[in-house]
Enzyme design. Sequence first.
Site, PDB file in Angstrom:
ATOM      1  N   SER A  70      29.511  39.130  31.584  1.00  0.00           N
ATOM      2  CA  SER A  70      29.669  40.486  31.373  1.00  0.00           C
ATOM      3  C   SER A  70      28.901  40.922  30.226  1.00  0.00           C
ATOM      4  CB  SER A  70      30.870  40.824  31.235  1.00  0.00           C
ATOM      5  OG  SER A  70      31.526  41.245  32.588  1.00  0.00           O
ATOM      6  N   LYS A  73      26.009  43.292  30.312  1.00  0.00           N
ATOM      7  CA  LYS A  73      26.478  44.401  30.539  1.00  0.00           C
ATOM      8  C   LYS A  73      26.056  45.631  29.540  1.00  0.00           C
ATOM      9  CE  LYS A  73      30.499  44.118  33.711  1.00  0.00           C
ATOM     10  NZ  LYS A  73      31.289  43.052  33.875  1.00  0.00           N
ATOM     11  N   TYR A 196      23.306  43.318  39.985  1.00  0.00           N
ATOM     12  CA  TYR A 196      24.377  42.990  38.978  1.00  0.00           C
ATOM     13  C   TYR A 196      24.625  41.591  38.968  1.00  0.00           C
ATOM     14  CZ  TYR A 196      29.046  42.850  37.547  1.00  0.00           C
ATOM     15  OH  TYR A 196      30.419  42.515  37.014  1.00  0.00           O
ATOM     16  N   TYR A 248      37.668  44.028  27.790  1.00  0.00           N
ATOM     17  CA  TYR A 248      38.414  44.386  28.846  1.00  0.00           C
ATOM     18  C   TYR A 248      39.666  45.043  28.303  1.00  0.00           C
ATOM     19  CZ  TYR A 248      35.566  40.509  30.634  1.00  0.00           C
ATOM     20  OH  TYR A 248      34.288  39.907  30.876  1.00  0.00           O
ATOM     21  N   VAL A 266      33.018  36.135  31.228  1.00  0.00           N
ATOM     22  CA  VAL A 266      33.813  35.099  31.668  1.00  0.00           C
ATOM     23  C   VAL A 266      33.197  33.802  31.723  1.00  0.00           C
ATOM     24  CG1 VAL A 266      35.424  36.495  33.205  1.00  0.00           C
ATOM     25  CG2 VAL A 266      33.096  35.428  34.178  1.00  0.00           C
TER      26      VAL A 266
HETATM   27  N1  GLU Z   1      30.218  38.409  37.478  1.00  0.00           N
HETATM   28  C1  GLU Z   1      31.366  38.650  36.794  1.00  0.00           C
HETATM   29  C2  GLU Z   1      32.203  39.682  38.027  1.00  0.00           C
HETATM   30  O1  GLU Z   1      31.528  40.635  38.397  1.00  0.00           O
HETATM   31  C3  GLU Z   1      31.548  39.120  35.323  1.00  0.00           C
HETATM   32  C4  GLU Z   1      32.884  39.275  35.034  1.00  0.00           C
HETATM   33  C5  GLU Z   1      32.967  39.115  33.496  1.00  0.00           C
HETATM   34  O2  GLU Z   1      32.290  38.400  32.883  1.00  0.00           O
HETATM   35  O3  GLU Z   1      33.768  40.107  33.095  1.00  0.00           O
HETATM   36  O4  GLU Z   1      33.232  39.401  38.247  1.00  0.00           O
END
Ligand code: GLU
Length: 313
Positions: A70, A73, A196, A248, A266
């Site tokens: 993430s 992002k 993504y 988060y 994650v």
């Molecule tokens: N590729 C992970 C998902 O979509 C990213 C989650 C993350 O790192 O928060 O669940």
Amino acid sequence: MTPHIDSATLQTLLERLTEDAARCFNEGKVADYIPALAKVDPDQFGIAVCHVDGSVQYAGNARTRFSIQSISKVHALVLAMQRLESDEIWTRVGREPSGQAFNSIMQLEVENGIPRNPFINAGALVITDLLVSRIVSIQNTLREQLRRLSGSDDIGFDEKVARSEMDHKARNASLAYLMQAYGNVHADVDDVLDTYFHSCSVEMDCVELARSFAFLANRGVNPLDGKQVVTTLETRQINALLLTCGLYDAAGDFAWRVGLPGKSGVGGGIIAILPGQMSICVWSPRLDGYGNSIAGRHALEGLVAGMGLSPLG
Ligand code: GLU
């Protein structure tokens, strides 16, 4: 804010934090909902800082690449902010903390398919949809951006991780289809998901990640090549989003403990920004129940305390 720490003292601190990190190796577990991620050795720790003059200091496994997940992002949002009008982005995604898990679907239904922010999965899927609709080869564009920002020419995707995520796409696909039903995802859902998942699968090490975020500590300018990545206003806006939404549903606790804008993934990485001073990357794969690196968060707390530097006082 003037620096309170010279580089030798900082190096000693980074090494002490690396030793201390091993105390967290009996807590938490690696992300196993993406099978390819479950294979990583959980008992690793790396830390790197990139100063605003571009110099780096690091300790532990800071040169071992891992799945940035993430953390990508933020780079996707930067690409969108560089290319799109503000309204095109912020009418489709919000700027508020979600208070929900990163992959929660509940709020999305209640809020008519508009994700709370770009750093939860639904928000990143909307940003990806915007990019997929505008840029011909978004995956290459992202990879080039990361290579330029970090100064490493061989940064790339881990195809096994991307495929593993596609094979276990049900939850992210549900988010995307729900948003499509609300008219907030326009491109083909599998194209959006594939892009993504590739963004999440990028592999970088702590030094490369710290470098790739130095522009957020440096008023939008990448110290490696002196180029403006985003404006000073956008830098402040992205840092504000990182502070309120980057961890988060533990963003409030992270702000309380660490007091820096940050973003976790994650894969066990966390980046943090000390505006005007440095960007920081920590990595350790064992996660808490929110999906944040346990040893990583402890180390950031220790780093801020040890340096006596915080933008929040
Ligand atoms: N590729 C992970 C998902 O979509 C990213 C989650 C993350 O790192 O928060 O669940």
